[in-house]
Design a protein around this motif. Structure first.
Motif, PDB file in Angstrom:
ATOM      1  N   ILE A 101       0.815  -1.225   0.000  1.00 20.35           N
ATOM      2  CA  ILE A 101       0.000   0.000   0.000  1.00 20.35           C
ATOM      3  C   ILE A 101       0.846   1.271   0.000  1.00 20.35           C
ATOM      4  CG2 ILE A 101      -2.003  -1.135   1.041  1.00 20.35           C
ATOM      5  CD1 ILE A 101      -1.221   0.235   3.702  1.00 20.35           C
ATOM      6  N   GLN A 102       2.174   1.100  -0.080  1.00 21.48           N
ATOM      7  CA  GLN A 102       3.105   2.218  -0.163  1.00 21.48           C
ATOM      8  C   GLN A 102       2.919   3.192   1.008  1.00 21.48           C
ATOM      9  OE1 GLN A 102       3.013   3.919  -4.173  1.00 21.48           O
ATOM     10  NE2 GLN A 102       2.170   1.990  -4.906  1.00 21.48           N
ATOM     11  N   SER A 103       2.874   2.628   2.210  1.00 24.34           N
ATOM     12  CA  SER A 103       2.543   3.445   3.384  1.00 24.34           C
ATOM     13  C   SER A 103       3.596   4.498   3.729  1.00 24.34           C
ATOM     14  CB  SER A 103       2.242   2.561   4.590  1.00 24.34           C
ATOM     15  OG  SER A 103       3.357   1.783   4.930  1.00 24.34           O
ATOM     16  N   GLU A 104       4.841   4.311   3.311  1.00 21.38           N
ATOM     17  CA  GLU A 104       5.827   5.370   3.578  1.00 21.38           C
ATOM     18  C   GLU A 104       5.492   6.638   2.804  1.00 21.38           C
ATOM     19  OE1 GLU A 104      10.024   4.765   3.557  1.00 21.38           O
ATOM     20  OE2 GLU A 104       9.829   2.815   4.541  1.00 21.38           O
ATOM     21  N   LYS A 105       5.075   6.470   1.563  1.00 27.21           N
ATOM     22  CA  LYS A 105       4.727   7.618   0.725  1.00 27.21           C
ATOM     23  C   LYS A 105       3.295   8.098   0.974  1.00 27.21           C
ATOM     24  CE  LYS A 105       4.958   9.121  -4.087  1.00 27.21           C
ATOM     25  NZ  LYS A 105       5.207   8.708  -5.469  1.00 27.21           N
ATOM     26  N   TYR A 106       2.390   7.153   1.255  1.00 24.96           N
ATOM     27  CA  TYR A 106       0.965   7.467   1.461  1.00 24.96           C
ATOM     28  C   TYR A 106       0.538   6.893   2.815  1.00 24.96           C
ATOM     29  CZ  TYR A 106       1.289   8.198  -3.562  1.00 24.96           C
ATOM     30  OH  TYR A 106       1.665   8.624  -4.809  1.00 24.96           O
ATOM     31  N   PRO A 107       0.724   7.646   3.913  1.00 22.89           N
ATOM     32  CA  PRO A 107       0.493   7.097   5.254  1.00 22.89           C
ATOM     33  C   PRO A 107      -0.975   6.967   5.669  1.00 22.89           C
ATOM     34  CG  PRO A 107       1.272   9.358   5.393  1.00 22.89           C
ATOM     35  CD  PRO A 107       1.305   8.983   3.941  1.00 22.89           C
ATOM     36  N   GLN A 108      -1.920   7.317   4.796  1.00 18.44           N
ATOM     37  CA  GLN A 108      -3.331   7.157   5.135  1.00 18.44           C
ATOM     38  C   GLN A 108      -4.096   6.468   4.009  1.00 18.44           C
ATOM     39  OE1 GLN A 108      -2.596  10.772   5.804  1.00 18.44           O
ATOM     40  NE2 GLN A 108      -2.298  10.410   7.967  1.00 18.44           N
ATOM     41  N   ILE A 109      -5.062   5.676   4.405  1.00 25.83           N
ATOM     42  CA  ILE A 109      -6.098   5.181   3.502  1.00 25.83           C
ATOM     43  C   ILE A 109      -7.325   6.015   3.829  1.00 25.83           C
ATOM     44  CG2 ILE A 109      -7.615   3.243   2.939  1.00 25.83           C
ATOM     45  CD1 ILE A 109      -5.289   1.370   3.660  1.00 25.83           C
ATOM     46  N   LEU A 110      -7.924   6.621   2.814  1.00 27.78           N
ATOM     47  CA  LEU A 110      -9.085   7.489   3.037  1.00 27.78           C
ATOM     48  C   LEU A 110     -10.347   6.820   2.524  1.00 27.78           C
ATOM     49  CD1 LEU A 110      -7.543  10.882   1.859  1.00 27.78           C
ATOM     50  CD2 LEU A 110      -7.656   9.973   4.184  1.00 27.78           C
ATOM     51  N   ILE A 111     -11.385   6.849   3.342  1.00 27.26           N
ATOM     52  CA  ILE A 111     -12.709   6.355   2.942  1.00 27.26           C
ATOM     53  C   ILE A 111     -13.669   7.527   3.107  1.00 27.26           C
ATOM     54  CG2 ILE A 111     -14.525   4.667   3.362  1.00 27.26           C
ATOM     55  CD1 ILE A 111     -12.357   2.871   4.649  1.00 27.26           C
ATOM     56  N   GLU A 112     -14.150   8.036   1.979  1.00 27.63           N
ATOM     57  CA  GLU A 112     -15.055   9.184   1.989  1.00 27.63           C
ATOM     58  C   GLU A 112     -16.467   8.715   1.651  1.00 27.63           C
ATOM     59  OE1 GLU A 112     -15.701  13.555  -0.083  1.00 27.63           O
ATOM     60  OE2 GLU A 112     -14.227  12.189  -0.940  1.00 27.63           O
ATOM     61  N   LEU A 113     -17.377   8.878   2.603  1.00 25.98           N
ATOM     62  CA  LEU A 113     -18.779   8.516   2.386  1.00 25.98           C
ATOM     63  C   LEU A 113     -19.448   9.615   1.565  1.00 25.98           C
ATOM     64  CD1 LEU A 113     -21.233   6.694   2.941  1.00 25.98           C
ATOM     65  CD2 LEU A 113     -21.541   7.942   5.094  1.00 25.98           C
ATOM     66  N   LEU A 114     -19.972   9.229   0.397  1.00 27.38           N
ATOM     67  CA  LEU A 114     -20.635  10.188  -0.487  1.00 27.38           C
ATOM     68  C   LEU A 114     -22.145  10.135  -0.360  1.00 27.38           C
ATOM     69  CD1 LEU A 114     -18.555   9.521  -3.739  1.00 27.38           C
ATOM     70  CD2 LEU A 114     -18.212  11.354  -2.057  1.00 27.38           C
ATOM     71  N   GLU A 115     -22.678   8.921  -0.240  1.00 25.27           N
ATOM     72  CA  GLU A 115     -24.134   8.769  -0.317  1.00 25.27           C
ATOM     73  C   GLU A 115     -24.561   7.442   0.295  1.00 25.27           C
ATOM     74  OE1 GLU A 115     -26.616   8.158  -4.287  1.00 25.27           O
ATOM     75  OE2 GLU A 115     -25.681  10.139  -4.187  1.00 25.27           O
ATOM     76  N   MET A 116     -25.773   7.431   0.865  1.00 25.34           N
ATOM     77  CA  MET A 116     -26.420   6.198   1.324  1.00 25.34           C
ATOM     78  C   MET A 116     -27.776   6.135   0.639  1.00 25.34           C
ATOM     79  SD  MET A 116     -24.597   4.554   3.711  1.00 25.34           S
ATOM     80  CE  MET A 116     -25.589   3.770   4.951  1.00 25.34           C
ATOM     81  N   ARG A 117     -28.070   4.982   0.046  1.00 26.53           N
ATOM     82  CA  ARG A 117     -29.350   4.769  -0.628  1.00 26.53           C
ATOM     83  C   ARG A 117     -30.080   3.621   0.061  1.00 26.53           C
ATOM     84  NH1 ARG A 117     -26.201   4.147  -6.132  1.00 26.53           N
ATOM     85  NH2 ARG A 117     -25.461   6.279  -6.394  1.00 26.53           N
ATOM     86  N   LEU A 118     -31.156   3.952   0.745  1.00 27.21           N
ATOM     87  CA  LEU A 118     -31.930   2.956   1.479  1.00 27.21           C
ATOM     88  C   LEU A 118     -32.522   1.940   0.507  1.00 27.21           C
ATOM     89  CD1 LEU A 118     -32.976   2.222   4.318  1.00 27.21           C
ATOM     90  CD2 LEU A 118     -35.018   3.546   3.780  1.00 27.21           C
ATOM     91  N   GLN A 119     -32.329   0.653   0.801  1.00 26.50           N
ATOM     92  CA  GLN A 119     -32.906  -0.422  -0.001  1.00 26.50           C
ATOM     93  C   GLN A 119     -34.184  -0.947   0.645  1.00 26.50           C
ATOM     94  OE1 GLN A 119     -31.586  -1.138  -3.072  1.00 26.50           O
ATOM     95  NE2 GLN A 119     -30.398   0.659  -2.500  1.00 26.50           N
ATOM     96  N   LYS A 120     -34.096  -1.183   1.946  1.00 27.71           N
ATOM     97  CA  LYS A 120     -35.226  -1.579   2.791  1.00 27.71           C
ATOM     98  C   LYS A 120     -34.792  -1.297   4.215  1.00 27.71           C
ATOM     99  CE  LYS A 120     -33.832  -6.442   2.883  1.00 27.71           C
ATOM    100  NZ  LYS A 120     -34.213  -7.808   2.609  1.00 27.71           N
TER     101      LYS A 120
END
Length: 192
Positions: A101-120
Motif C-alpha cells: 500500500i506504499q505506506s511510507e509515501k501514502y500514510p493514510q487510507i481514506l474512505i469518503e462517504l458520499l451517499e447512502m441509498r436505502l434499499q429496505k
C-alpha cells in the motif's frame, strides 16, 4: 406594487426551499468496540490485517442532506485510516502489506462517504470514494445498519488492488503471490 409583493414572496419561498435543501450538521463518535479488517489471500494462505481503532479520531462531524426519498448525501465525511494502525499478525506480513500500500509515501487510507441509498429498513447501498496509495476510486456496496442512540453499521467492501495501481509483492522467486482481490470488513459502532 403587486409585482414587488410577488417578488418578495418568491424570494421568501426560495429562501425557505433552500433552507429545506441545505446540509444538516451532526457529530458522531466511533466507539472502541468498532472493528475494521483488511483480508487478502495468496496462492498459499490468507492473511488478515486488523486496524487498531485507537488510531481513529474520536469524533467526526457529518454534513448531510436528504435530497430524495431514501437517499442521504454527505459532504466531507472522510474516515482517515493511519496505515501504522494495521497489524497483519507478523512482522514479515506487516512489511509486505505496508510495501503493497506504499505506506511510507501514502500514510493514510481514506474512505469518503458520499451517499447512502436505502434499499429496505436496515439495509442500504453506500457510495464511497476509497483512496489508497494516492489513487481514488468510487465504489458502491451494501451495508446493514441499526439506528438509535448507538448505531451499528457493518459491511464488506471488495476491492481489486489493480484498480489502485498496486503491485503485490512476490515471495520465494514468485512462488507465493498475493491475489488481486482484497476485502475490507467493517463493523462500526457509532454514538449519535
Amino acid at each position: 406594487m403587486k409585482n414587488v409583493l410577488l417578488i418578495i414572496m418568491l424570494l421568501f419561498f426560495s429562501a425557505f426551499t433552500y433552507a429545506q435543501n441545505s446540509f444538516q450538521n451532526k457529530t458522531v463518535k466511533i466507539l472502541p468496540k468498532s472493528e475494521l479488517t483488511i483480508t487478502g489471500d495468496t496462492n498459499i494462505k490468507s492473511f488478515d490485517c486488523v486496524f487498531d481503532m485507537g488510531y481513529l479520531q474520536k469524533e467526526y462531524p457529518l454534513h448531510y442532506i436528504i435530497d430524495a426519498p431514501g437517499r442521504m448525501r454527505f459532504k466531507n465525511a472522510i474516515l482517515s485510516l493511519d496505515t501504522k494502525g494495521f497489524d497483519c499478525g507478523s512482522q514479515p506480513i506487516n512489511n509486505d502489506f505496508h510495501k503493497l500500500i506504499q505506506s511510507e509515501k501514502y500514510p493514510q487510507i481514506l474512505i469518503e462517504l458520499l451517499e447512502m441509498r436505502l434499499q429496505k429498513p436496515g439495509f442500504a447501498n453506500a457510495v464511497v470514494n476509497i483512496t489508497i496509495a494516492g489513487t481514488r476510486k468510487e465504489h458502491t456496496f451494501p451495508v446493514e445498519f441499526t439506528e438509535g442512540g448507538i448505531s451499528n453499521i457493518k459491511g464488506i467492501l471488495l476491492l481489486d488492488i489493480k484498480d489502485f495501481k498496486l503491485k503485490p509483492p512476490k515471495k520465494l522467486f514468485g512462488m507465493i503471490v498475493v491475489k488481486d482481490e482484497i476485502e475490507i470488513d467493517f463493523k462500526l459502532v457509532v454514538q449519535n
